[in-house]
Design a protein around this motif. Sequence first.
Motif, PDB file in Angstrom:
ATOM      1  N   MET A   1       0.847  -1.178   0.000  1.00  0.00           N
ATOM      2  CA  MET A   1       0.000   0.000   0.000  1.00  0.00           C
ATOM      3  C   MET A   1       0.895   1.245   0.000  1.00  0.00           C
ATOM      4  O   MET A   1       1.842   1.338   0.758  1.00  0.00           O
ATOM      5  N   VAL A   2       0.584   2.175  -0.834  1.00  0.00           N
ATOM      6  CA  VAL A   2       1.357   3.408  -0.953  1.00  0.00           C
ATOM      7  C   VAL A   2       1.160   4.254   0.299  1.00  0.00           C
ATOM      8  O   VAL A   2       0.143   4.161   0.981  1.00  0.00           O
ATOM      9  N   GLY A   3       2.153   5.098   0.619  1.00  0.00           N
ATOM     10  CA  GLY A   3       2.098   5.921   1.821  1.00  0.00           C
ATOM     11  C   GLY A   3       0.825   6.727   1.959  1.00  0.00           C
ATOM     12  O   GLY A   3       0.250   6.826   3.039  1.00  0.00           O
ATOM     13  N   ARG A   4       0.356   7.309   0.849  1.00  0.00           N
ATOM     14  CA  ARG A   4      -0.860   8.119   0.916  1.00  0.00           C
ATOM     15  C   ARG A   4      -2.066   7.250   1.272  1.00  0.00           C
ATOM     16  O   ARG A   4      -2.921   7.653   2.060  1.00  0.00           O
ATOM     17  N   GLU A   5      -2.132   6.068   0.698  1.00  0.00           N
ATOM     18  CA  GLU A   5      -3.249   5.170   0.992  1.00  0.00           C
ATOM     19  C   GLU A   5      -3.210   4.688   2.441  1.00  0.00           C
ATOM     20  O   GLU A   5      -4.249   4.567   3.082  1.00  0.00           O
ATOM     21  N   ARG A   6      -2.018   4.441   2.945  1.00  0.00           N
ATOM     22  CA  ARG A   6      -1.883   4.012   4.347  1.00  0.00           C
ATOM     23  C   ARG A   6      -2.293   5.123   5.293  1.00  0.00           C
ATOM     24  O   ARG A   6      -2.972   4.884   6.293  1.00  0.00           O
ATOM     25  N   ALA A   7      -1.878   6.350   4.986  1.00  0.00           N
ATOM     26  CA  ALA A   7      -2.257   7.497   5.816  1.00  0.00           C
ATOM     27  C   ALA A   7      -3.769   7.703   5.769  1.00  0.00           C
ATOM     28  O   ALA A   7      -4.414   7.925   6.797  1.00  0.00           O
ATOM     29  N   ARG A   8      -4.346   7.616   4.578  1.00  0.00           N
ATOM     30  CA  ARG A   8      -5.795   7.776   4.433  1.00  0.00           C
ATOM     31  C   ARG A   8      -6.545   6.675   5.192  1.00  0.00           C
ATOM     32  O   ARG A   8      -7.564   6.938   5.831  1.00  0.00           O
ATOM     33  N   ALA A   9      -6.049   5.442   5.146  1.00  0.00           N
ATOM     34  CA  ALA A   9      -6.693   4.340   5.873  1.00  0.00           C
ATOM     35  C   ALA A   9      -6.657   4.588   7.377  1.00  0.00           C
ATOM     36  O   ALA A   9      -7.645   4.324   8.081  1.00  0.00           O
ATOM     37  N   ALA A  10      -5.552   5.119   7.876  1.00  0.00           N
ATOM     38  CA  ALA A  10      -5.454   5.420   9.314  1.00  0.00           C
ATOM     39  C   ALA A  10      -6.424   6.532   9.696  1.00  0.00           C
ATOM     40  O   ALA A  10      -7.064   6.468  10.752  1.00  0.00           O
ATOM     41  N   ILE A  11      -6.562   7.530   8.843  1.00  0.00           N
ATOM     42  CA  ILE A  11      -7.503   8.622   9.114  1.00  0.00           C
ATOM     43  C   ILE A  11      -8.939   8.112   9.026  1.00  0.00           C
ATOM     44  O   ILE A  11      -9.786   8.474   9.857  1.00  0.00           O
ATOM     45  N   THR A  12      -9.227   7.255   8.073  1.00  0.00           N
ATOM     46  CA  THR A  12     -10.565   6.677   7.941  1.00  0.00           C
ATOM     47  C   THR A  12     -10.914   5.841   9.160  1.00  0.00           C
ATOM     48  O   THR A  12     -12.067   5.832   9.605  1.00  0.00           O
ATOM     49  N   ALA A  13      -9.937   5.162   9.718  1.00  0.00           N
ATOM     50  CA  ALA A  13     -10.173   4.366  10.927  1.00  0.00           C
ATOM     51  C   ALA A  13     -10.642   5.256  12.074  1.00  0.00           C
ATOM     52  O   ALA A  13     -11.449   4.832  12.905  1.00  0.00           O
ATOM     53  N   ILE A  14     -10.177   6.490  12.105  1.00  0.00           N
ATOM     54  CA  ILE A  14     -10.628   7.425  13.139  1.00  0.00           C
ATOM     55  C   ILE A  14     -12.098   7.753  12.927  1.00  0.00           C
ATOM     56  O   ILE A  14     -12.876   7.799  13.875  1.00  0.00           O
TER      57      ILE A  14
END
Length: 77
Positions: A1-14
């Motif tokens: 997973m690309v860095g942007r997608e990983r960051a977005r997934a972490a934010i979505t988890a919030i």
Amino acid sequence: MVGRERARAAITAIDDSRHRRLATLIVRPVLWTFDYIPTRIEQDYPNAPWVQGELARIELYARAALAATAFATERLE
């Protein structure tokens, strides 16, 4: 997973968390950075290592916010 997608997934988890409002307050500083990165790229300011570093920091911060929120609300309940 690309860095942007990983960051977005972490934010979505919030957004999906039980205590979303508190977690959002904790993670607010990196939300601004996440939103601002595309502007910085368009203006040709950052280099690739800077962008990847910021995305990794955003992901780690967001994941830590979830853990911190769970810890704090467990103690307060």
